[in-house]
Write a protein that holds these residues in place. Structure first.
Motif, PDB file in Angstrom:
ATOM      1  N   VAL A  84      13.078  -1.502   2.981  1.00  0.00           N
ATOM      2  CA  VAL A  84      12.188  -2.161   3.935  1.00  0.00           C
ATOM      3  C   VAL A  84      11.266  -1.099   4.526  1.00  0.00           C
ATOM      4  O   VAL A  84      11.728  -0.073   5.039  1.00  0.00           O
ATOM      5  N   ILE A  85       9.969  -1.324   4.432  1.00  0.00           N
ATOM      6  CA  ILE A  85       8.978  -0.334   4.874  1.00  0.00           C
ATOM      7  C   ILE A  85       8.125  -0.952   5.977  1.00  0.00           C
ATOM      8  O   ILE A  85       7.392  -1.931   5.754  1.00  0.00           O
ATOM      9  N   LYS A  86       8.224  -0.380   7.169  1.00  0.00           N
ATOM     10  CA  LYS A  86       7.436  -0.842   8.303  1.00  0.00           C
ATOM     11  C   LYS A  86       6.274   0.109   8.528  1.00  0.00           C
ATOM     12  O   LYS A  86       6.444   1.323   8.543  1.00  0.00           O
ATOM     13  N   VAL A  87       5.089  -0.469   8.696  1.00  0.00           N
ATOM     14  CA  VAL A  87       3.865   0.322   8.785  1.00  0.00           C
ATOM     15  C   VAL A  87       2.976  -0.194   9.911  1.00  0.00           C
ATOM     16  O   VAL A  87       3.155  -1.327  10.388  1.00  0.00           O
ATOM     17  N   PRO A  88       1.969   0.587  10.337  1.00  0.00           N
ATOM     18  CA  PRO A  88       0.998   0.081  11.302  1.00  0.00           C
ATOM     19  C   PRO A  88       0.145  -1.030  10.676  1.00  0.00           C
ATOM     20  O   PRO A  88       0.095  -1.176   9.453  1.00  0.00           O
ATOM     21  N   LYS A  89      -0.510  -1.796  11.501  1.00  0.00           N
ATOM     22  CA  LYS A  89      -1.404  -2.843  10.997  1.00  0.00           C
ATOM     23  C   LYS A  89      -2.508  -2.233  10.144  1.00  0.00           C
ATOM     24  O   LYS A  89      -2.865  -1.068  10.309  1.00  0.00           O
ATOM     25  N   ALA A  90      -3.031  -3.041   9.228  1.00  0.00           N
ATOM     26  CA  ALA A  90      -4.126  -2.632   8.336  1.00  0.00           C
ATOM     27  C   ALA A  90      -3.704  -1.498   7.400  1.00  0.00           C
ATOM     28  O   ALA A  90      -4.495  -0.608   7.082  1.00  0.00           O
ATOM     29  N   THR A  91      -2.445  -1.527   6.969  1.00  0.00           N
ATOM     30  CA  THR A  91      -1.953  -0.545   6.005  1.00  0.00           C
ATOM     31  C   THR A  91      -1.673  -1.247   4.682  1.00  0.00           C
ATOM     32  O   THR A  91      -0.884  -2.188   4.630  1.00  0.00           O
ATOM     33  N   ALA A  92      -2.337  -0.786   3.622  1.00  0.00           N
ATOM     34  CA  ALA A  92      -2.127  -1.361   2.290  1.00  0.00           C
ATOM     35  C   ALA A  92      -1.058  -0.570   1.560  1.00  0.00           C
ATOM     36  O   ALA A  92      -0.892   0.636   1.768  1.00  0.00           O
ATOM     37  N   ALA A  93      -0.313  -1.239   0.685  1.00  0.00           N
ATOM     38  CA  ALA A  93       0.745  -0.586  -0.088  1.00  0.00           C
ATOM     39  C   ALA A  93       0.621  -0.952  -1.558  1.00  0.00           C
ATOM     40  O   ALA A  93       0.327  -2.105  -1.906  1.00  0.00           O
ATOM     41  N   THR A  94       0.838   0.030  -2.418  1.00  0.00           N
ATOM     42  CA  THR A  94       0.872  -0.197  -3.865  1.00  0.00           C
ATOM     43  C   THR A  94       2.027   0.606  -4.439  1.00  0.00           C
ATOM     44  O   THR A  94       2.350   1.691  -3.942  1.00  0.00           O
ATOM     45  N   ALA A  95       2.652   0.085  -5.480  1.00  0.00           N
ATOM     46  CA  ALA A  95       3.772   0.774  -6.121  1.00  0.00           C
ATOM     47  C   ALA A  95       3.588   0.742  -7.621  1.00  0.00           C
ATOM     48  O   ALA A  95       3.203  -0.291  -8.192  1.00  0.00           O
ATOM     49  N   ALA A  96       3.860   1.882  -8.280  1.00  0.00           N
ATOM     50  CA  ALA A  96       3.686   1.989  -9.725  1.00  0.00           C
ATOM     51  C   ALA A  96       4.698   1.138 -10.484  1.00  0.00           C
ATOM     52  O   ALA A  96       4.405   0.640 -11.576  1.00  0.00           O
ATOM     53  N   MET A  97       5.888   0.975  -9.919  1.00  0.00           N
ATOM     54  CA  MET A  97       6.936   0.194 -10.561  1.00  0.00           C
ATOM     55  C   MET A  97       7.765  -0.486  -9.486  1.00  0.00           C
ATOM     56  O   MET A  97       7.605  -0.220  -8.295  1.00  0.00           O
ATOM     57  N   GLY A  98       8.664  -1.362  -9.908  1.00  0.00           N
ATOM     58  CA  GLY A  98       9.469  -2.110  -8.956  1.00  0.00           C
ATOM     59  C   GLY A  98       8.722  -3.317  -8.459  1.00  0.00           C
ATOM     60  O   GLY A  98       7.606  -3.619  -8.905  1.00  0.00           O
ATOM     61  N   THR A  99       9.306  -4.021  -7.505  1.00  0.00           N
ATOM     62  CA  THR A  99       8.699  -5.232  -6.959  1.00  0.00           C
ATOM     63  C   THR A  99       8.358  -5.010  -5.498  1.00  0.00           C
ATOM     64  O   THR A  99       9.237  -4.704  -4.684  1.00  0.00           O
ATOM     65  N   LEU A 100       7.080  -5.155  -5.167  1.00  0.00           N
ATOM     66  CA  LEU A 100       6.595  -4.947  -3.804  1.00  0.00           C
ATOM     67  C   LEU A 100       6.151  -6.280  -3.210  1.00  0.00           C
ATOM     68  O   LEU A 100       5.323  -6.984  -3.788  1.00  0.00           O
ATOM     69  N   VAL A 101       6.711  -6.625  -2.057  1.00  0.00           N
ATOM     70  CA  VAL A 101       6.394  -7.884  -1.382  1.00  0.00           C
ATOM     71  C   VAL A 101       5.951  -7.581   0.036  1.00  0.00           C
ATOM     72  O   VAL A 101       6.601  -6.811   0.756  1.00  0.00           O
ATOM     73  N   LYS A 102       4.842  -8.204   0.460  1.00  0.00           N
ATOM     74  CA  LYS A 102       4.354  -8.052   1.828  1.00  0.00           C
ATOM     75  C   LYS A 102       4.869  -9.207   2.671  1.00  0.00           C
ATOM     76  O   LYS A 102       4.508 -10.358   2.465  1.00  0.00           O
ATOM     77  N   TRP A 124      10.285  -3.393  -0.869  1.00  0.00           N
ATOM     78  CA  TRP A 124      10.162  -2.885  -2.240  1.00  0.00           C
ATOM     79  C   TRP A 124      11.535  -2.877  -2.882  1.00  0.00           C
ATOM     80  O   TRP A 124      12.496  -2.348  -2.311  1.00  0.00           O
ATOM     81  N   THR A 125      11.636  -3.471  -4.070  1.00  0.00           N
ATOM     82  CA  THR A 125      12.892  -3.501  -4.809  1.00  0.00           C
ATOM     83  C   THR A 125      12.799  -2.561  -6.003  1.00  0.00           C
ATOM     84  O   THR A 125      11.859  -2.648  -6.807  1.00  0.00           O
ATOM     85  N   ALA A 126      13.759  -1.662  -6.103  1.00  0.00           N
ATOM     86  CA  ALA A 126      13.752  -0.654  -7.160  1.00  0.00           C
ATOM     87  C   ALA A 126      13.973  -1.284  -8.529  1.00  0.00           C
ATOM     88  O   ALA A 126      14.708  -2.264  -8.665  1.00  0.00           O
ATOM     89  N   PRO A 127      13.345  -0.702  -9.558  1.00  0.00           N
ATOM     90  CA  PRO A 127      13.622  -1.158 -10.928  1.00  0.00           C
ATOM     91  C   PRO A 127      15.056  -0.811 -11.313  1.00  0.00           C
ATOM     92  O   PRO A 127      15.728  -0.033 -10.635  1.00  0.00           O
TER      93      PRO A 127
END
Length: 324
Positions: free
Chosen positions: A68-86, A94-97
């Motif tokens: 679980v990743i908590k960030v300030p507002k207006a922060t975009a996230a991208t991941a090369a692998m795994g499953t990322l859900v906002k 983010w769920t690891a492969p």
């Protein structure tokens, strides 16, 4: 292109990528002549409860584990692998492969032009160990019972799989994976290790304070980081050593000159145990601050095989030894 061909190209790209990263890290270290750069991102992310303030930080996850990743507002996230859900404006999952390896997750705040890279190592399960070995690399045996029943001493569920492609991966602004490897020869180009992000945060804080004291250092020399239980036993160390859990480092300052020995950090014209004592006192002072991971501090003098050094760990409880 065959699957093996694609994997070869991916491995080659990954290796080149981290060589460039290592070069940039070295360049950043040379900039110390103009002032110490703490490597802070300008914002803080909270990764499964761990506060991360830096532009680059490494964490670990088991295959299929959710972070679980908590960030300030207006922060975009991208991941090369795994499953990322906002989940919301300030929360990602983010769920690891299922396969072990390195995954880069980027956090970007475009308006402020701020960026953070999370280097996530998906661990190789220790359940794969056979006859004390993992892919031929001798791990040994972790204690079956956690020391005093403490969670910090429970046997790890997984280990970082290390090849040349990830050897120079930054774990934090001033430390790389290579610095913490066990002093045990790789087998078929592969070895295994473990690190605790809390230890890296602690070492970064120590390094910053050292520079504030006027001792110029771009990193700390890690004399001993991770140890496999096998290697730890071979040097006669305690079976419950924090090193086998990736939560300890024996270190010293080695900058002027870089000669594999402690520098004269207390500026008394000599290199001896008093230099380790100076660093011990510095760390002890930091331990009184609120944002500090509790653990051990040890002071060591010179022997025929090594110079003075300091031990720190993140065992979760206070421990002190060696002070003179």
């Amino acid at each position: 292109m065959t699957k093996s061909g694609r994997l070869s190209r991916i491995g080659s790209f990954t290796g080149r990528y981290w060589k460039v990263c290592a070069a940039l890290l070295l360049l950043a270290r040379h900039s110390l002549a103009y002032g110490f750069d703490s490597g802070e991102a300008g914002f803080t992310a909270v990764v499964s409860g761990l506060q991360v303030p830096y532009k680059v930080m490494a964490v670990t996850a088991m295959p299929g584990e959710e972070l679980v990743i908590k960030v300030p507002k207006a922060t975009a996230a991208t991941a090369a692998m795994g499953t990322l859900v906002k989940d919301s404006e300030t929360r990602y999952r983010w769920t690891a492969p299922q396969r072990s390896g390195l995954v880069m997750l980027e956090l970007t705040r475009a308006i402020e032009q701020q960026r953070m890279t999370l280097n996530i190592f998906v661990l190789r399960p220790t359940a794969d160990i056979r006859d004390d070995k993992l892919d031929g690399y001798r791990i040994g045996q972790y204690p079956q019972q956690a020391y005093r029943g403490l969670a910090a001493y429970e046997a790890p569920s997984g280990l970082v799989e290390v090849t040349s492609a990830v050897m120079d991966t930054p774990l934090s602004p001033h430390f790389t994976l290579r610095q913490f490897l066990c002093k045990q020869a790789a087998v078929n180009g592969k070895e295994f290790m473990l690190f605790r992000p809390e230890l890296l945060l602690k070492l970064e804080t120590i390094l910053r304070k050292i520079n504030e004291r006027g001792v110029t250092a771009d990193t700390l020399f890690i004399m001993s980081g991770y140890r496999t239980p096998h290697y730890n036993a071979s040097i006669g160390n305690s079976k419950n050593s924090r090193h086998i859990y990736g939560g300890a480092a024996d270190w010293y300052v080695d900058m002027s000159p870089k000669d594999g020995r402690m520098d004269d950090v207390n500026r008394d014209g000599k290199i001896d145990r008093k230099d380790a004592g100076y660093l011990y006192s510095l760390v002890e002072g930091l331990s009184k601050e609120s944002e500090w991971f509790k653990g051990g501090i040890g002071e060591y003098g010179s022997t025929a095989s090594h110079g003075p050094f300091v031990h720190v760990d993140v065992r979760g409880q206070r421990a002190r030894w060696g002070r003179r």
